[in-house]
Design a protein around this motif. Structure first.
Motif, mmCIF file in Angstrom:
data_model
loop_
_atom_site.group_PDB
_atom_site.id
_atom_site.type_symbol
_atom_site.label_atom_id
_atom_site.label_comp_id
_atom_site.label_asym_id
_atom_site.label_seq_id
_atom_site.Cartn_x
_atom_site.Cartn_y
_atom_site.Cartn_z
ATOM 1 N N LEU A 227 82.630 44.372 45.386
ATOM 2 C CA LEU A 227 82.304 42.984 45.082
ATOM 3 C C LEU A 227 80.817 42.869 44.759
ATOM 4 C CD1 LEU A 227 84.300 41.223 47.946
ATOM 5 C CD2 LEU A 227 84.989 41.557 45.576
ATOM 6 N N SER A 228 80.457 41.796 44.070
ATOM 7 C CA SER A 228 79.067 41.605 43.671
ATOM 8 C C SER A 228 78.525 40.272 44.186
ATOM 9 C CB SER A 228 78.955 41.633 42.144
ATOM 10 O OG SER A 228 77.664 41.274 41.740
ATOM 11 N N LEU A 229 77.278 40.288 44.605
ATOM 12 C CA LEU A 229 76.568 39.070 44.988
ATOM 13 C C LEU A 229 75.500 38.718 43.953
ATOM 14 C CD1 LEU A 229 75.986 39.708 48.807
ATOM 15 C CD2 LEU A 229 77.464 37.994 47.789
ATOM 16 N N ALA A 230 75.591 39.302 42.768
ATOM 17 C CA ALA A 230 74.550 39.151 41.753
ATOM 18 C C ALA A 230 74.288 37.690 41.393
ATOM 19 C CB ALA A 230 74.924 39.939 40.498
ATOM 20 N N ASP A 231 75.326 36.885 41.260
ATOM 21 C CA ASP A 231 75.156 35.492 40.832
ATOM 22 C C ASP A 231 75.716 34.504 41.838
ATOM 23 O OD1 ASP A 231 73.967 36.210 38.351
ATOM 24 O OD2 ASP A 231 75.947 36.741 37.599
ATOM 25 N N GLY A 232 75.778 34.869 43.087
ATOM 26 C CA GLY A 232 76.343 33.996 44.114
ATOM 27 C C GLY A 232 77.495 34.697 44.811
ATOM 28 N N CYS A 233 78.330 33.904 45.464
ATOM 29 C CA CYS A 233 79.451 34.472 46.212
ATOM 30 C C CYS A 233 80.497 35.063 45.267
ATOM 31 C CB CYS A 233 80.107 33.392 47.067
ATOM 32 S SG CYS A 233 79.014 32.751 48.361
ATOM 33 N N PRO A 234 81.170 36.123 45.693
ATOM 34 C CA PRO A 234 82.247 36.695 44.864
ATOM 35 C C PRO A 234 83.380 35.686 44.685
ATOM 36 C CG PRO A 234 81.624 38.204 46.633
ATOM 37 C CD PRO A 234 80.936 36.898 46.905
ATOM 38 N N ASP A 235 84.167 35.868 43.643
ATOM 39 C CA ASP A 235 85.321 35.005 43.399
ATOM 40 C C ASP A 235 86.247 35.021 44.618
ATOM 41 O OD1 ASP A 235 84.447 34.341 40.886
ATOM 42 O OD2 ASP A 235 85.662 35.865 39.864
ATOM 43 N N GLY A 236 86.691 33.839 45.031
ATOM 44 C CA GLY A 236 87.600 33.723 46.160
ATOM 45 C C GLY A 236 86.899 33.634 47.508
ATOM 46 N N TRP A 237 85.575 33.780 47.528
ATOM 47 C CA TRP A 237 84.816 33.685 48.768
ATOM 48 C C TRP A 237 84.223 32.289 48.900
ATOM 49 C CZ3 TRP A 237 82.267 38.090 51.665
ATOM 50 C CH2 TRP A 237 83.057 39.240 51.601
ATOM 51 N N THR A 238 83.893 31.898 50.120
ATOM 52 C CA THR A 238 83.352 30.576 50.415
ATOM 53 C C THR A 238 81.875 30.686 50.725
ATOM 54 O OG1 THR A 238 85.462 29.913 51.377
ATOM 55 C CG2 THR A 238 83.545 28.588 51.957
ATOM 56 N N GLN A 239 81.089 29.785 50.144
ATOM 57 C CA GLN A 239 79.662 29.740 50.453
ATOM 58 C C GLN A 239 79.494 29.109 51.833
ATOM 59 O OE1 GLN A 239 77.103 29.645 47.547
ATOM 60 N NE2 GLN A 239 75.333 29.064 48.722
ATOM 61 N N ILE A 240 78.665 29.726 52.659
ATOM 62 C CA ILE A 240 78.367 29.224 53.997
ATOM 63 C C ILE A 240 77.034 28.486 53.912
ATOM 64 C CG2 ILE A 240 77.937 29.833 56.396
ATOM 65 C CD1 ILE A 240 79.343 32.535 55.776
ATOM 66 N N GLY A 241 76.974 27.304 54.424
ATOM 67 C CA GLY A 241 75.725 26.538 54.355
ATOM 68 C C GLY A 241 75.431 26.131 52.932
ATOM 69 N N SER A 242 74.204 25.791 52.672
ATOM 70 C CA SER A 242 73.831 25.379 51.323
ATOM 71 C C SER A 242 72.932 26.426 50.687
ATOM 72 C CB SER A 242 73.125 24.027 51.358
ATOM 73 O OG SER A 242 71.977 24.110 52.168
ATOM 74 N N PRO A 243 73.158 26.701 49.394
ATOM 75 C CA PRO A 243 72.304 27.679 48.723
ATOM 76 C C PRO A 243 70.893 27.122 48.582
ATOM 77 C CG PRO A 243 73.689 26.571 47.119
ATOM 78 C CD PRO A 243 74.100 26.079 48.482
ATOM 79 N N SER A 244 69.953 28.014 48.447
ATOM 80 C CA SER A 244 68.582 27.544 48.271
ATOM 81 C C SER A 244 68.006 28.164 47.018
ATOM 82 C CB SER A 244 67.768 27.898 49.509
ATOM 83 O OG SER A 244 66.817 28.854 49.236
ATOM 84 N N SER A 245 67.186 27.415 46.404
ATOM 85 C CA SER A 245 66.529 27.924 45.202
ATOM 86 C C SER A 245 65.078 27.592 45.199
ATOM 87 C CB SER A 245 67.196 27.355 43.952
ATOM 88 O OG SER A 245 67.254 25.963 43.999
#
Length: 156
Positions: free
Chosen positions: A138-156
């Motif tokens: 799996l890749s985390l290159a552009d965020g969570c992998p397909d089918g996975w849930t983001q935990i918390g809020s992303p930060s930029s």
């Protein structure tokens, strides 16, 4: 009179043989042992999730601090962290970012976190989801992998 009736009922109840309820159902409910086992498994899963999410947070904070001082850490040990006996941890770091993948020794849910250099800012995110089949990367290159849930809020 009422006390006498209660004494008689109690004596009769004590003389009746005890019947094992193991393997029976009660009013359409599953066996109590199965329910107990399912509840214990659920509690273990929730505890594992809490432990993993706490470690992901510590990883992100540690990597942000290390990046401030010049580079991302190459391992949990470099950050002063330990995944414990229940989670197998893999850290991948480059000058541009770092990832932490956590795979439980038991269970079907995996966890991951990423920290990336995004211009003048640090980007970070955490994810949880189903473990991939053996050999699937799996890749985390552009965020969570397909089918996975983001935990918390992303930060930029």
């Amino acid at each position: 009179m009422a006390a006498g009736c209660l004494v008689v009922v109690g004596i009769v109840g004590l003389r009746q043989p005890l019947h094992s309820s193991q393997g029976r159902t009660f009013s359409g409910r599953p066996d109590l042992l199965m329910v107990d086992g399912a509840l214990q498994q659920r509690e273990l899963t929730l505890q594992q999730r809490r432990d993993a999410e706490a470690l992901l947070e510590q990883f992100i904070r540690g990597q942000m601090t290390r990046h401030y001082w010049g580079h991302f850490a190459a391992s949990l040990r470099d950050l002063g962290l330990d995944s414990g006996p229940q989670l197998e941890a893999t850290v991948t770091s480059t000058p541009a970012g770092s990832e932490l993948w956590l795979q439980p020794r038991r269970g079907k849910e995996g966890y991951a976190a990423a920290v990336r250099q995004g211009g003048p800012r640090i980007l970070r995110w955490q994810c949880r989801g189903p473990l991939p089949e053996k050999g699937v990367r799996l890749s985390l290159a552009d965020g969570c992998p397909d089918g996975w849930t983001q935990i918390g809020s992303p930060s930029s």
